[in-house]
Enzyme design. Structure first.
Site, mmCIF file in Angstrom:
data_model
loop_
_atom_site.group_PDB
_atom_site.id
_atom_site.type_symbol
_atom_site.label_atom_id
_atom_site.label_comp_id
_atom_site.label_asym_id
_atom_site.label_seq_id
_atom_site.Cartn_x
_atom_site.Cartn_y
_atom_site.Cartn_z
ATOM 1 N N TRP A 179 -56.550 -61.280 -54.229
ATOM 2 C CA TRP A 179 -56.838 -62.258 -55.303
ATOM 3 C C TRP A 179 -56.507 -61.725 -56.692
ATOM 4 O O TRP A 179 -57.081 -62.162 -57.682
ATOM 5 C CB TRP A 179 -58.302 -62.711 -55.252
ATOM 6 C CG TRP A 179 -58.747 -63.165 -53.902
ATOM 7 C CD1 TRP A 179 -58.417 -64.342 -53.283
ATOM 8 C CD2 TRP A 179 -59.596 -62.458 -52.985
ATOM 9 N NE1 TRP A 179 -59.006 -64.401 -52.036
ATOM 10 C CE2 TRP A 179 -59.743 -63.262 -51.829
ATOM 11 C CE3 TRP A 179 -60.265 -61.227 -53.037
ATOM 12 C CZ2 TRP A 179 -60.512 -62.884 -50.733
ATOM 13 C CZ3 TRP A 179 -61.026 -60.841 -51.941
ATOM 14 C CH2 TRP A 179 -61.142 -61.660 -50.814
ATOM 15 N N HIS A 180 -55.543 -60.815 -56.775
ATOM 16 C CA HIS A 180 -55.173 -60.226 -58.063
ATOM 17 C C HIS A 180 -53.787 -60.691 -58.505
ATOM 18 O O HIS A 180 -53.042 -59.937 -59.132
ATOM 19 C CB HIS A 180 -55.221 -58.696 -57.985
ATOM 20 C CG HIS A 180 -56.583 -58.144 -57.727
ATOM 21 N ND1 HIS A 180 -56.820 -56.810 -57.419
ATOM 22 C CD2 HIS A 180 -57.804 -58.736 -57.740
ATOM 23 C CE1 HIS A 180 -58.115 -56.624 -57.246
ATOM 24 N NE2 HIS A 180 -58.725 -57.784 -57.428
ATOM 25 N N PHE A 181 -53.420 -61.910 -58.221
ATOM 26 C CA PHE A 181 -52.108 -62.446 -58.578
ATOM 27 C C PHE A 181 -51.964 -62.523 -60.104
ATOM 28 O O PHE A 181 -52.932 -62.720 -60.839
ATOM 29 C CB PHE A 181 -51.877 -63.806 -57.929
ATOM 30 C CG PHE A 181 -53.009 -64.784 -58.078
ATOM 31 C CD1 PHE A 181 -53.041 -65.692 -59.115
ATOM 32 C CD2 PHE A 181 -54.063 -64.798 -57.163
ATOM 33 C CE1 PHE A 181 -54.085 -66.593 -59.259
ATOM 34 C CE2 PHE A 181 -55.117 -65.691 -57.289
ATOM 35 C CZ PHE A 181 -55.118 -66.597 -58.355
#
Length: 539
Positions: free
Chosen positions: A478-480
């Site tokens: 979830w670190h896009f």
């Protein structure tokens, strides 16, 4: 008689004062009960749109909250958030409910909004005040000093901005859980050296870091940073989805200037909010802090992007900007997981020197109650996050509805070096699982490594089998980031190239993700840019 009247008058005044205090207490309790701890939070779109502002900030997330709070110390600010309040919501506030909002999503109202990349990888974006800090695993760690220097930030102000965030939202672990102790010792036994103890700094080796969960397991989100706002200078409007940025018609050969935004409330009613026309150009801006999906999407919906793509949706062109939505990245994750009745927050990370992979372990909620219960079921995960991937992709519109997700492709492992580095991380996970510390932990507890997903291959020297693990367990952490990158879409001051009165301050501007978890640096960035603006960081 006079004395009696005086006494009666005093009693009457005291009674009136008591009644007033009770009413204020009741109002305060009512606000807290409805999740509105700040008087400047509202869902009244009509009232919020009835005045003009020096700054309109779009997105009350990880960067937006500290940025708006800081700007409000001098300027009038409208902060627009498409989601609701995080306060009084157990699945947000309780540490051991982590993962529940990610599993219970819908298109328009849930705390998190699921999106699926074109490769088929399920992901999520936040839809709540506080943004990703309201739904993440809580690990808090700064970017590396080399990262800060490469970006070109003012190192002194970076330090001050980190400290400002940390005084309110970062908590040193009171003690390590038995699992974290086993992970720490196992990483050291697996060769992830040196041991750095507790530090917020990004350093090679094994370390303990802070969390946004306090010692009682209560989450502190970026929304808490709004406590530093000037309440007379800020309006935080919830359930307000911005559909486009408004621009003044430019004079001949002049750049378009942002003048406000159009947004809809939770009932779909449309409103417009405008900037103060009397403000100088340097103190009157729209600032996008809508995240690595929301900010490029909003530029496209507003007519800033590749002209041919905008033609497909009949969006009037404001500026042909081919790099909007380009060079997006998501850090791929490879992992092993099993089910357990224990919950552990992330307290320890291993940062590999050779490849800059990060080895961590987390628990996610599967089912049970929203507070810890021995019968609750959690998914335990040991994973490696691939730092600084070389593979990049693109983001495009699917519809013109701002509530819908755009289409995004990250091109995971399209660069063969990314896959090679993932394989290195998987081999370290294997060493960790087979370390004496994890064997002792497994023997002395109810833990049982009965993997629910694909187990690691028995022959870890088989390159093809290890590479297949990377492909088969491919997931997101979830670190896009990216899509409005510095140097391509915005300049070093985060101003959008080719237009005036518009900035972007969030993870969409990152070339690479900072540190093991970007939340620390993204909150810092909101404070940093706002301080620069207050100090006269203008055109």
């Amino acid at each position: 008689m006079t004395m009696i009247r005086v006494v009666l008058n005093i009693r009457a005044w005291l009674l009136l004062l008591l009644i007033m205090l009770m009413m204020l207490s009741s109002l305060s309790s009512s606000q807290a009960a409805t999740g509105f701890p700040f008087a400047f939070m509202t869902i009244d779109a009509e009232k919020a749109a009835a005045r003009k502002y020096d700054y309109i900030v779009v997105g009350g997330g990880t960067a937006g909250c500290p940025l708006a709070a800081t700007l409000s110390t001098k300027y009038s600010v409208l902060l627009l958030e498409r989601g609701g309040s995080p306060y009084g919501v157990p699945e947000i506030e309780n540490a051991d409910a982590f993962g529940k909002p990610l599993d219970e999503t819908d298109n328009y109202t849930s705390i998190a909004q699921t999106f699926i990349s074109e490769e088929g990888v399920s992901n999520a974006r936040a839809r709540v005040l506080g943004g990703g800090t309201a739904i993440n695993a809580g690990f808090y760690s700064r970017a590396g000093s080399e990262y800060v220097r490469n970006v070109g930030w003012d190192e002194g102000l970076v330090e001050e901005s980190y400290e400002w965030v940390e005084k309110q939202n970062a908590f040193k672990p009171y003690q390590l859980s038995p699992w974290s102790l086993a992970i720490r010792d196992g990483l050291l036994e697996a060769g992830v050296l040196p041991y750095n103890g507790y530090t917020l700094d990004h350093v090679d080796g094994t370390k303990i870091s802070a969390s946004t969960f306090d010692s009682k397991g209560k989450r502190h989100t970026a929304a808490d940073l709004l406590r530093s706002a000037n309440p007379d200078n800020i309006v935080v409007l919830l359930n307000a989805t911005v559909s486009r940025i408004l621009f003044n018609s430019p004079a001949q050969e002049a750049k378009p200037r942002a003048s406000g935004v159009e947004f809809m409330d939770r009932h779909g009613r449309s409103y417009q909010a405008f900037l103060n026309e009397t403000s100088s150009s340097s103190s009157s801006e729209v600032i996008l802090t809508a995240g690595a999906l929301g900010s490029p999407q909003l530029l496209l919906l507003s007519g800033i992007g590749p002209s041919e793509h905008l033609k497909e949706f009949n969006i009037p062109l404001v500026l042909d900007a081919p790099m909007v939505g380009q060079r997006v990245q998501d850090n791929p994750r490879a992992s092993v997981n099993w089910l357990s009745h224990q919950f552990y927050t992330i307290q320890v990370v291993g940062i590999l020197i050779a490849s800059q992979n990060y080895i961590e372990s987390l628990s996610t909620y599967v089912n049970g109650t929203l507070s810890f219960n021995k019968n609750n079921v959690y998914r335990e995960v040991i994973f490696e996050k691939l730092a600084f991937p070389l593979s990049r992709g693109h983001l495009r519109l699917r519809t013109t509805d701002p509530r819908d997700n755009p289409s995004v492709r990250y091109n995971y492992y399209s660069n063969p070096l990314d896959l090679h580095r993932c394989m290195h991380g998987v081999r370290v996970i294997d060493k960790l699982l087979n370390s004496p510390s994890l064997h002792r932990f497994n023997a002395n507890s109810t833990h049982d490594f009965n993997f629910t997903g694909q187990p690691l291959p028995k022959n870890m020297s088989d390159d093809a089998a290890v590479a297949q693990i990377c492909r088969d367990t491919l997931n997101t952490i979830w670190h896009f980031h990216g899509g409005c990158e510095v140097g391509y879409v915005v300049n070093q001051k985060y101003q959008v190239n080719g237009v005036e009165g518009l900035r972007i301050v969030d993870a969409s501007t990152f070339t690479n993700g900072p540190g093991t978890n970007p939340q620390a640096t993204t909150m810092m960035l909101g404070r940093y840019v706002a301080m620069k603006i207050l100090q006269g960081w203008t055109e």
